[in-house]
Design a protein around this motif. Structure first.
Motif, PDB file in Angstrom:
ATOM      1  N   TYR A  16      48.167 -14.612  72.934  1.00 11.29           N
ATOM      2  CA  TYR A  16      49.018 -13.625  72.008  1.00 11.29           C
ATOM      3  C   TYR A  16      48.454 -12.651  71.279  1.00 11.29           C
ATOM      4  N   ASP A  17      47.176 -13.439  71.184  1.00  9.11           N
ATOM      5  CA  ASP A  17      46.547 -12.407  70.084  1.00  9.11           C
ATOM      6  C   ASP A  17      46.082 -11.266  71.165  1.00  9.11           C
ATOM      7  N   SER A  18      44.808 -12.254  72.031  1.00  7.41           N
ATOM      8  CA  SER A  18      44.365 -10.907  73.340  1.00  7.41           C
ATOM      9  C   SER A  18      45.516  -9.834  74.069  1.00  7.41           C
ATOM     10  N   LEU A  19      46.734 -10.375  74.183  1.00  7.30           N
ATOM     11  CA  LEU A  19      47.908  -9.322  74.064  1.00  7.30           C
ATOM     12  C   LEU A  19      47.930  -8.158  73.406  1.00  7.30           C
ATOM     13  N   VAL A  20      47.146  -8.717  72.018  1.00  7.18           N
ATOM     14  CA  VAL A  20      47.595  -7.938  71.242  1.00  7.18           C
ATOM     15  C   VAL A  20      46.697  -6.517  71.530  1.00  7.18           C
ATOM     16  N   LYS A  21      45.297  -7.262  71.374  1.00  4.52           N
ATOM     17  CA  LYS A  21      44.253  -7.305  70.613  1.00  4.52           C
ATOM     18  C   LYS A  21      43.898  -5.925  72.599  1.00  4.52           C
ATOM     19  N   ASN A  22      44.455  -6.031  73.795  1.00  4.23           N
ATOM     20  CA  ASN A  22      44.321  -5.453  74.982  1.00  4.23           C
ATOM     21  C   ASN A  22      45.566  -4.120  74.557  1.00  4.23           C
ATOM     22  N   LEU A  23      46.409  -4.703  73.528  1.00  2.57           N
ATOM     23  CA  LEU A  23      47.404  -3.180  73.187  1.00  2.57           C
ATOM     24  C   LEU A  23      46.931  -2.512  72.625  1.00  2.57           C
ATOM     25  N   LYS A  24      45.862  -2.420  71.279  1.00  4.50           N
ATOM     26  CA  LYS A  24      45.448  -1.900  70.837  1.00  4.50           C
ATOM     27  C   LYS A  24      44.281  -1.189  71.094  1.00  4.50           C
ATOM     28  N   LYS A  25      43.878  -1.621  72.562  1.00  2.00           N
ATOM     29  CA  LYS A  25      42.414  -1.038  72.878  1.00  2.00           C
ATOM     30  C   LYS A  25      42.488   0.359  74.132  1.00  2.00           C
ATOM     31  N   GLU A  26      44.174  -0.374  74.043  1.00  2.00           N
ATOM     32  CA  GLU A  26      44.966   0.327  75.125  1.00  2.00           C
ATOM     33  C   GLU A  26      45.956   2.421  73.727  1.00  2.00           C
ATOM     34  N   HIS A  27      45.680   1.599  72.661  1.00  2.13           N
ATOM     35  CA  HIS A  27      45.951   2.977  71.829  1.00  2.13           C
ATOM     36  C   HIS A  27      47.161   3.037  71.810  1.00  2.13           C
TER      37      HIS A  27
END
Length: 88
Positions: A16-27
C-alpha cells in the motif's frame, strides 16, 4: 498482469505504501493524499477497516483513468485483498 501476494498485514501495508510512493513520483499528490488519509481510519476496530476500504475503493474508482496499468493493478489487488479479509 503482475502476480501480487500478501501473507500478512505487514506485507499489505508495504505494498500500500509503495502504491502511495508511486503516485507521488508521478505527481498524483491529491490521490496519494486521499490514500494516506484513508489509512488513518485503521485503528484496530472493525469499523475503521471498513472505512479504510470504502475510502480507498472510492478514491481509486474516481481516479482510475489517471492511473497507469501497474498502479491500477496494484490498487485493485489491494482492494480485493482487504475485501476478502473483511468478509471472513
Amino acid at each position: 498482469m503482475a502476480n501480487y501476494e500478501v501473507n500478512n498485514f505487514e506485507e499489505y501495508w508495504i505494498k500500500y505504501d509503495s502504491l502511495v510512493k508511486n503516485l507521488k513520483k508521478e505527481h498524483q499528490f491529491e490521490l496519494a493524499n486521499k490514500l494516506v488519509d484513508a489509512k488513518k481510519n485503521v485503528n484496530g476496530l472493525t469499523d475503521g477497516w471498513f472505512e479504510f476500504k470504502n475510502e480507498f475503493e472510492v478514491a481509486i474508482k474516481q481516479n482510475k483513468s489517471i492511473l497507469n496499468n501497474v498502479n491500477l493493478e496494484l490498487a485493485l489487488f489491494l482492494i480485493k485483498t482487504i475485501k476478502l479479509s473483511l468478509e471472513r
